[in-house]
Structures are given as C-alpha cells and as structure tokens.
Design an enzyme around this catalytic site. Structure first.
Site, PDB file in Angstrom:
ATOM      1  N   ASP A  56      -3.493 -18.108   1.376  1.00 14.66           N
ATOM      2  CA  ASP A  56      -4.494 -18.830   0.574  1.00 14.66           C
ATOM      3  C   ASP A  56      -5.233 -19.852   1.442  1.00 14.66           C
ATOM      4  OD1 ASP A  56      -2.027 -20.130   0.753  1.00 14.66           O
ATOM      5  OD2 ASP A  56      -2.098 -20.970  -1.259  1.00 14.66           O
ATOM      6  N   ASP A 107      -6.598  -6.649   4.276  1.00 13.47           N
ATOM      7  CA  ASP A 107      -7.703  -6.011   3.548  1.00 13.47           C
ATOM      8  C   ASP A 107      -8.628  -7.079   2.992  1.00 13.47           C
ATOM      9  OD1 ASP A 107      -9.153  -3.951   2.231  1.00 13.47           O
ATOM     10  OD2 ASP A 107      -8.125  -4.483   0.373  1.00 13.47           O
ATOM     11  N   ASP A 123     -12.571  -8.476   4.566  1.00 18.31           N
ATOM     12  CA  ASP A 123     -13.842  -8.487   3.821  1.00 18.31           C
ATOM     13  C   ASP A 123     -14.470  -9.879   3.880  1.00 18.31           C
ATOM     14  OD1 ASP A 123     -13.639  -5.819   3.029  1.00 18.31           O
ATOM     15  OD2 ASP A 123     -14.330  -6.260   0.991  1.00 18.31           O
ATOM     16  N   LYS A 131       2.654 -15.205   3.269  1.00 17.77           N
ATOM     17  CA  LYS A 131       2.881 -16.017   2.060  1.00 17.77           C
ATOM     18  C   LYS A 131       4.379 -16.298   2.004  1.00 17.77           C
ATOM     19  CE  LYS A 131       1.346 -17.927  -1.758  1.00 17.77           C
ATOM     20  NZ  LYS A 131       0.434 -19.101  -1.760  1.00 17.77           N
ATOM     21  N   TYR A 143       0.824  -1.212   0.000  1.00 20.66           N
ATOM     22  CA  TYR A 143       0.000   0.000   0.000  1.00 20.66           C
ATOM     23  C   TYR A 143       0.859   1.263   0.000  1.00 20.66           C
ATOM     24  CZ  TYR A 143      -4.702  -1.825   0.907  1.00 20.66           C
ATOM     25  OH  TYR A 143      -5.919  -2.422   0.806  1.00 20.66           O
TER      26      TYR A 143
HETATM   27  C1  IPM Z   1     -10.490  -0.788   3.760  1.00 20.12           C
HETATM   28  C2  IPM Z   1     -10.685  -0.265   2.361  1.00 20.12           C
HETATM   29  C3  IPM Z   1      -9.502   0.605   1.983  1.00 20.12           C
HETATM   30  C4  IPM Z   1      -8.265  -0.271   2.032  1.00 20.12           C
HETATM   31  C5  IPM Z   1      -9.643   1.303   0.632  1.00 20.12           C
HETATM   32  C6  IPM Z   1     -10.908   2.129   0.543  1.00 20.12           C
HETATM   33  C7  IPM Z   1      -8.423   2.146   0.308  1.00 20.12           C
HETATM   34  O1  IPM Z   1     -10.871  -1.306   1.461  1.00 20.12           O
HETATM   35  O2  IPM Z   1     -10.402   0.038   4.684  1.00 20.12           O
HETATM   36  O3  IPM Z   1     -10.441  -1.993   3.917  1.00 20.12           O
HETATM   37  O4  IPM Z   1      -7.946  -0.946   1.049  1.00 20.12           O
HETATM   38  O5  IPM Z   1      -7.606  -0.278   3.068  1.00 20.12           O
HETATM   39 MG    MG Z   2     -11.025  -3.205   2.395  1.00 16.82          MG
END
Ligand code: IPM
Ligand code: MG
Length: 358
Positions: A225, A249, A253, A193, A142
C-alpha cells in the site's frame, strides 16, 4: 547468427504492431549480419475463433522450440462472454506457466522528449525516474487453487483463491532482481504485505537472506500500500522493485501510467535458462484496431529487450533504443503520445522512421 522466433500477433492491434517490430528486427539483421526465422502461431481470441480454445498444444510446442517468443496482445470485447477458463487471457497465463516464465521485467521510465505527457507535476517528478518492476510471474494467488466453498460463518457460498509462495520461488526471483540491480543503480526495493500475509513473511525473510549474497546492492522493504503511494509521491526513489505476481500486476499498471505513455513500455518474461517471451505491456486496444494508428514503440522496444536479455546482443539492442529516442527527438508522434494539436504519424510510418535511424 540465426535465430528462430515464435510470433504470436494475437488480437486487436497485435498484428499491426508486431508486423512493424518484425521489420525492425529484419533491419537489425541486415545491419549486424543476423537472420531471423519467423514462426507465426495463434493464441488468444484468434485461436478461440480458429480452434475453439485460446491456446493449442501446437502453439505451446512452437514457442518452446523457438529461441524466443514475440507477442502482441490478446483479448477483446468479442470474447468477453466466453467462460473464464476459456478466455483469451488463459493463453497468456498458459504460455507463462508452460514456458516457466517466472521473471517478468517491466521497465518504466520517463522519456525526456515526452515529459509533458507525465501526469505528475514537474516539481514532484524532478529529474524523472527510471525503474524496473521485477514481478514474479508463475506463482502467487494467480496459480493457486481457485474454487467455490461454503462460508463457515453461515454466509453461504464463497469464492476462494489459494495464495502461496514457496521459498524456492522467492529465491529465484530475488536473485534476478539483485543481479539486475547490480548492472543498474544498485538498489532493490522488495514489496510485500508482511504485516498481514504469511506468504509475504516468507517473501521478506527469503529476500533478506538472498540479499546477504549481494552486499553491493542496497535492499529495503516496503508494504504494497505504501509502495503504491510512493510511486506517485516520489518515483525517482526506485531502481529495481521486486514483488509477487498480484502486487506486481497492480504496481506495474500504476508505474506505466506515471510515464504518461503506456504505448511506449516493453516487457520481458524470462525462464531459468534466460529464454523468454517479449511483449508490450499495453493491451489489444480493440477500439483502434485495424486503423493503422497504434503506437508500435512498446513492441519495438520489447524486441530490444529480446536482443539484450535472451541473445546477449547489446549493440543491436542499443541501436534499436537509440533509433527510438532519435525518432521521438525528431518530433514523430503517434496519436497516443502527441500533445494536443501536434501532427501525428501512423503505425507503419513510425516503424519506417525508426528503421531509417538504425
Ligand atoms: C498483465 C495482465 C495479465 C495479468 C492478465 C491479462 C491475465 O494484466 O500481463 O499484467 O494479470 O498478468
Ligand atoms: Mg496487468
């Protein structure tokens, strides 16, 4: 006590949900004798509209000076055509870097009242799960150099992103994870990884070494993975997952999805002094913005995390979490967590129900 909180409502549903959460903190203030001073600033798309940039120095300064930062969500289709270094997301990345928020805590658990919303079969999910992803937030690919170059294999233009982790960065996030595991169920799973990446080999070596300082915490390592698979196969095996920025990240999710209720999950991003920024993990949901139907619970629970982690106000944090659980138990649902045919309430009504139970 008196606390100054920088408020970044942001875009989409941000203003609606943050307003409800502020009222919840006001209620906590009344009940426990604290006062909150709010300093509202812009960031994200609304800042682009007002000032031409997603993040201004004024916003950074106000956030740095405050005791804590409460953020709604940033971004939306309106700003999709904006060049990448000016997109609303830059505001988030900029605040994380400027405030040194290296530790991102994202709990994911199944609320028993919402078990039906969990997309995993009951026989697999068993007694549910309660895990927290401890994601490194200011390093990795990042924040490496992003640039274009020419392929040395004669394939023309290529995009390059520099992935790197210093031993120091891994040490401090590892310590956070072990400290957290100590007050939870005493288990850390480090995700990397290391079969492919040098950054991951540094990561694994360092986490292992820091782990020897915490003999009371069990440590295991998992390739990313496999971790992605294990999260849907048996999420109950995890307590604290510590991982880098990019893997965190993606896995966060995935973890939020298996709860079945992304509108419920809070997050904390902390710096070395324990100050931080608190926000729901969901986005700005432009499709339902301004309709008063968004679920404020993730933002309300983010306030509970603020009280707990930045202010050390455990009883107050417990009061918010208990009020949310009681509101759900009483059957109140916003649209995102309602079963088909179940009655729903709007954003403000949900906030009122929670406040009434504090
Ligand atoms: C998160 C989001 C951010 C990230 C984006 C919006 C830059 O997906 O906070 O998880 O990738 O960190
Ligand atoms: Mg995210």
């Amino acid at each position: 006590m008196q606390y100054t909180i920088a408020v970044v409502k942001g875009d989409g549903i941000g203003p609606e949900i943050v307003s409800e959460a502020m009222l919840v903190l006001e209620r906590i203030g009344e009940k426990f004798g604290h006062s909150f001073t709010w300093q509202e600033v812009l960031a994200g798309g609304c800042s682009i509209d007002a000032y031409g940039v997603p993040l201004t120095q004024e916003t950074i300064d106000v956030c740095k000076a405050a005791d804590s930062v409460l953020l709604g969500a940033v971004g939306g289709p309106k700003w999709d055509e904006v060049p990448s270094d000016h997109r609303p997301e830059r505001a988030l990345l900029g605040l994380r870097a400027e405030l040194g928020l290296f530790a991102n805590l994202r709990p994911a658990m199944m609320y028993s009242q919402l078990a039906a919303a969990c997309p995993i079969k009951p026989e697999i999910i068993g007694d549910g799960f309660d895990l927290v992803i401890c994601r490194e937030l200011t390093g990795d690919v990042y924040f490496g150099k992003h640039y274009r170059s020419q392929s040395t294999r004669g394939w023309g233009e290529m995009g390059c992103d520099d992935m790197n982790y210093s031993v120091y960065e891994v040490e401090r996030i590892a310590r956070r994870a072990f400290e957290m595991a100590r007050v939870r169920r005493g288990k850390v799973t480090s995700v990397d990884k290391a079969n492919v990446l040098e950054t991951s080999r540094v990561w694994r070596e360092t986490v292992t070494r820091i782990g020897t300082e915490y003999p009371d915490v069990a440590l295991d390592h998992m390739y990313v993975d496999n971790a992605a698979m294990q999260l849907v196969r048996n999420p109950g095996q995890f307590d604290v997952i510590v991982t880098g920025n990019l893997f965190g990240d993606i896995l966060s999710d995935e973890a939020s999805m298996i709860t079945g209720s992304i509108g419920m999950l809070p997050s904390a991003s902390l710096n070395e002094s324990g100050r931080g920024m608190y926000e729901p993990i969901h986005g700005s949901a432009p499709d339902i913005a301004g309709r008063g139907i968004a679920n404020p619970i993730a933002t309300v629970l983010s306030c509970a995390m603020m009280l707990r982690y930045s202010f050390g106000l455990t009883a107050e944090a417990d009061a918010i979490e208990a009020a949310v659980a009681a509101t759900l138990a009483a059957g109140f649902r916003t649209g995102d967590i309602a079963a088909p045919g179940e009655a729903t309430v709007g954003t403000h009504a949900m906030g009122e129900e929670i406040r009434a139970r504090i």
